[in-house]
Design a protein around this motif. Structure first.
Motif, PDB file in Angstrom:
ATOM      1  N   GLN A  16      34.019  39.224  37.927  1.00  0.00           N
ATOM      2  CA  GLN A  16      34.347  40.499  37.260  1.00  0.00           C
ATOM      3  C   GLN A  16      35.811  40.835  37.428  1.00  0.00           C
ATOM      4  OE1 GLN A  16      32.271  43.838  38.883  1.00  0.00           O
ATOM      5  NE2 GLN A  16      30.383  43.282  37.879  1.00  0.00           N
ATOM      6  N   CYS A  17      36.224  40.933  38.687  1.00  0.00           N
ATOM      7  CA  CYS A  17      37.589  41.376  38.970  1.00  0.00           C
ATOM      8  C   CYS A  17      37.983  40.793  40.323  1.00  0.00           C
ATOM      9  CB  CYS A  17      37.641  42.902  39.017  1.00  0.00           C
ATOM     10  SG  CYS A  17      39.204  43.516  39.666  1.00  0.00           S
ATOM     11  N   PRO A  18      38.981  39.900  40.353  1.00  0.00           N
ATOM     12  CA  PRO A  18      39.385  39.293  41.630  1.00  0.00           C
ATOM     13  C   PRO A  18      39.776  40.326  42.691  1.00  0.00           C
ATOM     14  CG  PRO A  18      40.291  38.056  39.805  1.00  0.00           C
ATOM     15  CD  PRO A  18      39.670  39.291  39.209  1.00  0.00           C
ATOM     16  N   ARG A  26      44.301  39.443  41.579  1.00  0.00           N
ATOM     17  CA  ARG A  26      44.749  40.299  40.470  1.00  0.00           C
ATOM     18  C   ARG A  26      43.655  41.249  40.005  1.00  0.00           C
ATOM     19  NH1 ARG A  26      48.641  36.093  37.347  1.00  0.00           N
ATOM     20  NH2 ARG A  26      49.326  35.154  39.292  1.00  0.00           N
ATOM     21  N   PRO A  27      44.074  42.449  39.674  1.00  0.00           N
ATOM     22  CA  PRO A  27      43.086  43.363  39.078  1.00  0.00           C
ATOM     23  C   PRO A  27      42.754  42.899  37.670  1.00  0.00           C
ATOM     24  CG  PRO A  27      45.268  44.395  39.139  1.00  0.00           C
ATOM     25  CD  PRO A  27      45.412  43.039  39.793  1.00  0.00           C
ATOM     26  N   ARG A  28      41.539  43.021  37.286  1.00  0.00           N
ATOM     27  CA  ARG A  28      41.175  42.703  35.898  1.00  0.00           C
ATOM     28  C   ARG A  28      40.408  43.907  35.340  1.00  0.00           C
ATOM     29  NH1 ARG A  28      37.538  37.919  35.377  1.00  0.00           N
ATOM     30  NH2 ARG A  28      39.317  36.763  36.139  1.00  0.00           N
ATOM     31  N   PRO A  29      41.149  44.846  34.775  1.00  0.00           N
ATOM     32  CA  PRO A  29      40.486  46.082  34.331  1.00  0.00           C
ATOM     33  C   PRO A  29      39.553  45.853  33.149  1.00  0.00           C
ATOM     34  CG  PRO A  29      42.836  46.117  33.766  1.00  0.00           C
ATOM     35  CD  PRO A  29      42.597  44.848  34.541  1.00  0.00           C
ATOM     36  N   THR A  30      38.420  46.483  33.222  1.00  0.00           N
ATOM     37  CA  THR A  30      37.457  46.480  32.117  1.00  0.00           C
ATOM     38  C   THR A  30      36.817  47.865  32.110  1.00  0.00           C
ATOM     39  OG1 THR A  30      35.582  45.858  33.487  1.00  0.00           O
ATOM     40  CG2 THR A  30      36.819  44.040  32.518  1.00  0.00           C
ATOM     41  N   LEU A  82      34.145  48.499  33.268  1.00  0.00           N
ATOM     42  CA  LEU A  82      33.399  48.633  34.524  1.00  0.00           C
ATOM     43  C   LEU A  82      34.232  49.316  35.610  1.00  0.00           C
ATOM     44  CD1 LEU A  82      31.687  45.126  34.610  1.00  0.00           C
ATOM     45  CD2 LEU A  82      30.627  47.306  34.042  1.00  0.00           C
ATOM     46  N   CYS A  83      35.550  49.475  35.360  1.00  0.00           N
ATOM     47  CA  CYS A  83      36.402  50.158  36.353  1.00  0.00           C
ATOM     48  C   CYS A  83      35.877  51.561  36.648  1.00  0.00           C
ATOM     49  CB  CYS A  83      37.845  50.255  35.857  1.00  0.00           C
ATOM     50  SG  CYS A  83      38.671  48.663  35.783  1.00  0.00           S
ATOM     51  N   GLY A  84      35.209  52.149  35.676  1.00  0.00           N
ATOM     52  CA  GLY A  84      34.666  53.493  35.883  1.00  0.00           C
ATOM     53  C   GLY A  84      33.667  53.525  37.032  1.00  0.00           C
ATOM     54  N   TRP A  85      33.082  52.365  37.364  1.00  0.00           N
ATOM     55  CA  TRP A  85      32.088  52.288  38.442  1.00  0.00           C
ATOM     56  C   TRP A  85      32.708  51.804  39.751  1.00  0.00           C
ATOM     57  CZ3 TRP A  85      27.384  54.181  37.204  1.00  0.00           C
ATOM     58  CH2 TRP A  85      27.052  54.231  35.849  1.00  0.00           C
ATOM     59  N   CYS A  86      34.018  51.530  39.723  1.00  0.00           N
ATOM     60  CA  CYS A  86      34.651  50.920  40.904  1.00  0.00           C
ATOM     61  C   CYS A  86      34.960  52.001  41.940  1.00  0.00           C
ATOM     62  CB  CYS A  86      35.932  50.193  40.487  1.00  0.00           C
ATOM     63  SG  CYS A  86      36.791  49.423  41.864  1.00  0.00           S
ATOM     64  N   ASP A  87      34.546  51.735  43.186  1.00  0.00           N
ATOM     65  CA  ASP A  87      34.762  52.682  44.280  1.00  0.00           C
ATOM     66  C   ASP A  87      36.212  52.692  44.744  1.00  0.00           C
ATOM     67  OD1 ASP A  87      32.349  53.829  44.686  1.00  0.00           O
ATOM     68  OD2 ASP A  87      31.715  52.536  46.336  1.00  0.00           O
ATOM     69  N   HIS A  88      36.990  51.693  44.316  1.00  0.00           N
ATOM     70  CA  HIS A  88      38.311  51.507  44.918  1.00  0.00           C
ATOM     71  C   HIS A  88      39.464  51.749  43.956  1.00  0.00           C
ATOM     72  CE1 HIS A  88      35.732  49.978  47.981  1.00  0.00           C
ATOM     73  NE2 HIS A  88      35.352  48.945  47.253  1.00  0.00           N
ATOM     74  N   GLN A  89      39.177  52.505  42.902  1.00  0.00           N
ATOM     75  CA  GLN A  89      40.227  52.798  41.921  1.00  0.00           C
ATOM     76  C   GLN A  89      41.483  53.354  42.577  1.00  0.00           C
ATOM     77  OE1 GLN A  89      39.475  55.394  38.659  1.00  0.00           O
ATOM     78  NE2 GLN A  89      38.147  53.943  37.610  1.00  0.00           N
ATOM     79  N   ALA A  90      41.322  54.198  43.587  1.00  0.00           N
ATOM     80  CA  ALA A  90      42.480  54.857  44.209  1.00  0.00           C
ATOM     81  C   ALA A  90      43.423  53.843  44.858  1.00  0.00           C
ATOM     82  CB  ALA A  90      42.000  55.863  45.253  1.00  0.00           C
ATOM     83  N   LEU A  91      42.913  52.644  45.151  1.00  0.00           N
ATOM     84  CA  LEU A  91      43.740  51.604  45.789  1.00  0.00           C
ATOM     85  C   LEU A  91      44.196  50.552  44.783  1.00  0.00           C
ATOM     86  CD1 LEU A  91      41.480  50.978  48.939  1.00  0.00           C
ATOM     87  CD2 LEU A  91      43.608  52.287  48.858  1.00  0.00           C
ATOM     88  N   CYS A  92      43.829  50.729  43.526  1.00  0.00           N
ATOM     89  CA  CYS A  92      44.066  49.683  42.531  1.00  0.00           C
ATOM     90  C   CYS A  92      45.367  49.940  41.770  1.00  0.00           C
ATOM     91  CB  CYS A  92      42.885  49.659  41.557  1.00  0.00           C
ATOM     92  SG  CYS A  92      43.129  48.493  40.218  1.00  0.00           S
ATOM     93  N   PRO A  93      46.264  48.945  41.720  1.00  0.00           N
ATOM     94  CA  PRO A  93      47.535  49.134  41.001  1.00  0.00           C
ATOM     95  C   PRO A  93      47.342  49.521  39.540  1.00  0.00           C
ATOM     96  CG  PRO A  93      47.547  47.074  42.247  1.00  0.00           C
ATOM     97  CD  PRO A  93      46.163  47.628  42.347  1.00  0.00           C
ATOM     98  N   GLU A  94      46.237  49.103  38.943  1.00  0.00           N
ATOM     99  CA  GLU A  94      45.981  49.470  37.539  1.00  0.00           C
ATOM    100  C   GLU A  94      45.826  50.979  37.380  1.00  0.00           C
ATOM    101  OE1 GLU A  94      45.776  47.729  34.662  1.00  0.00           O
ATOM    102  OE2 GLU A  94      46.448  45.958  35.768  1.00  0.00           O
ATOM    103  N   PHE A  95      45.523  51.657  38.487  1.00  0.00           N
ATOM    104  CA  PHE A  95      45.321  53.106  38.435  1.00  0.00           C
ATOM    105  C   PHE A  95      46.335  53.810  39.333  1.00  0.00           C
ATOM    106  CE2 PHE A  95      41.500  51.172  36.908  1.00  0.00           C
ATOM    107  CZ  PHE A  95      41.077  52.013  35.885  1.00  0.00           C
ATOM    108  N   GLY A  96      47.490  53.137  39.550  1.00  0.00           N
ATOM    109  CA  GLY A  96      48.586  53.753  40.307  1.00  0.00           C
ATOM    110  C   GLY A  96      48.422  53.669  41.815  1.00  0.00           C
TER     111      GLY A  96
HETATM  112  S1  SF4 Z   1      39.552  49.619  39.327  1.00  0.00           S
HETATM  113 FE1  SF4 Z   1      40.898  47.900  39.797  1.00  0.00          FE
HETATM  114  S2  SF4 Z   1      39.882  46.806  41.459  1.00  0.00           S
HETATM  115 FE2  SF4 Z   1      38.370  48.129  40.527  1.00  0.00          FE
HETATM  116  S3  SF4 Z   1      37.342  46.844  39.004  1.00  0.00           S
HETATM  117 FE3  SF4 Z   1      39.016  47.933  37.937  1.00  0.00          FE
HETATM  118  S4  SF4 Z   1      40.767  46.539  38.020  1.00  0.00           S
HETATM  119 FE4  SF4 Z   1      39.277  45.836  39.536  1.00  0.00          FE
END
Ligand code: SF4
Length: 281
Positions: A2-4, A222-226, A228-242
């Motif tokens: 899904q997302c490395p 690498r982040p791979r945004p899709t 499914l990011c809406g379900w990710c618990d770690h958005q706050a730590l993800c460069p894709e979300f600042g």
């Molecule tokens: S929010 Fe970031 S770490 Fe989480 S699934 Fe999306 S790209 Fe991956």
């Protein structure tokens, strides 16, 4: 797959994940469908199944008290009642898809493990295995979500082919049928695998493991945004979300010529074109 970066957060950083209502409902429904087969065939009715829900929920809470957090701010118990009602609907819908009075599973919630020739170890838990009198094997997996659109079916089937590969390696028998039962939408998806499918899955897994090994050494996840990011618990730590990931806890070794010698296959860059996302329970 899904997302490395999400893999890194979960497996390497071991960041805790908040329990979710949807995932916990899935665990509860799986437990009910597993336990229903303890009853004699004639008692495997919709009412008999839904009657198991409160007891299984108590057992779940006992084994994982942190799940209590889900309904901590629900003094009237309304959300819990609604959530239990949704679990009930999923269990009832199953009876329109399969008839448990005519099934005698060979295995339920079976932990399987095997090692490929490459040394890669595969593990999983199979919801149900049916074995026909002729010896033909059917692997069944319950999903509490909805069936994917046809263009995403391959991703969902990958998990089933993974199980089929493990069973083939363990027992020397290619399962006759793989069956995904979608309780969320009331669909059943089946696939009859052949040896070439399982060999392809094995190659894919080796390539995936190469990608994971390389990223583990280099620290490049690498982040791979899709969506499914809406379900990710770690958005706050993800460069894709600042966000900024925590300091990498392993020693980093830059990719070099040695990496080219190590794999049996072409090294695959983390974030390269690996198969589509898998759907969990
Ligand atoms: S929010 Fe970031 S770490 Fe989480 S699934 Fe999306 S790209 Fe991956």
């Amino acid at each position: 797959m899904q997302c490395p970066l999400l893999y890194r957060f979960r497996v390497i950083d071991k960041l805790p994940q908040k329990p979710s209502e949807a995932a916990t409902r899935g665990t509860l429904v799986h437990a009910v469908l597993e336990r229903l087969f303890d009853k004699p065939a004639a008692e495997r009715t919709p009412g008999g199944a839904t009657a198991l829900i409160p007891g299984q929920w108590d057992r779940l809470l006992e084994s994982k008290p942190e799940l209590g957090e889900l309904f901590a701010e629900d003094p009237e118990g309304e959300r819990l009642a609604r959530w239990l009602g949704q679990a009930e609907q999923l269990v009832e819908r199953w009876f329109s898809l399969e008839d448990p009075t005519r099934l005698e599973p060979a295995e339920r919630e079976l932990f399987v493990e095997t090692e490929l020739e490459s040394g890669l170890r595969l593990r999983g838990v199979i919801d149900r295995i049916d074995v026909a009198p002729t010896g033909e094997v059917r692997i069944v997996d319950y999903k509490t979500g909805k069936a994917p659109r046809p263009e995403y079916a391959e991703g969902a089937l990958f998990q089933m082919k993974f199980y089929a590969l493990v069973i083939w390696r363990l027992k020397g028998v290619v399962p006759r049928r793989l069956q995904l039962v979608y309780l969320g939408s009331g669909d059943v998806m089946t696939y009859d695998p052949v040896v070439a499918d399982l060999e392809r899955v094995e190659r894919k897994l080796l390539a995936l493991w190469e990608a994971i090994s390389l990223a583990t050494r280099t620290g490049e996840w690498r982040p791979r945004p899709t969506k499914l990011c809406g379900w990710c618990d770690h958005q706050a730590l993800c460069p894709e979300f600042g966000g900024t990931p925590p300091v990498y806890p392993l020693t980093v070794r830059p990719a070099g010529p040695a990496d080219d010698d190590q794999g049996r296959m072409e090294p695959v860059r983390a974030g390269a074109d690996l198969p589509a996302a898998l759907d969990g329970h």
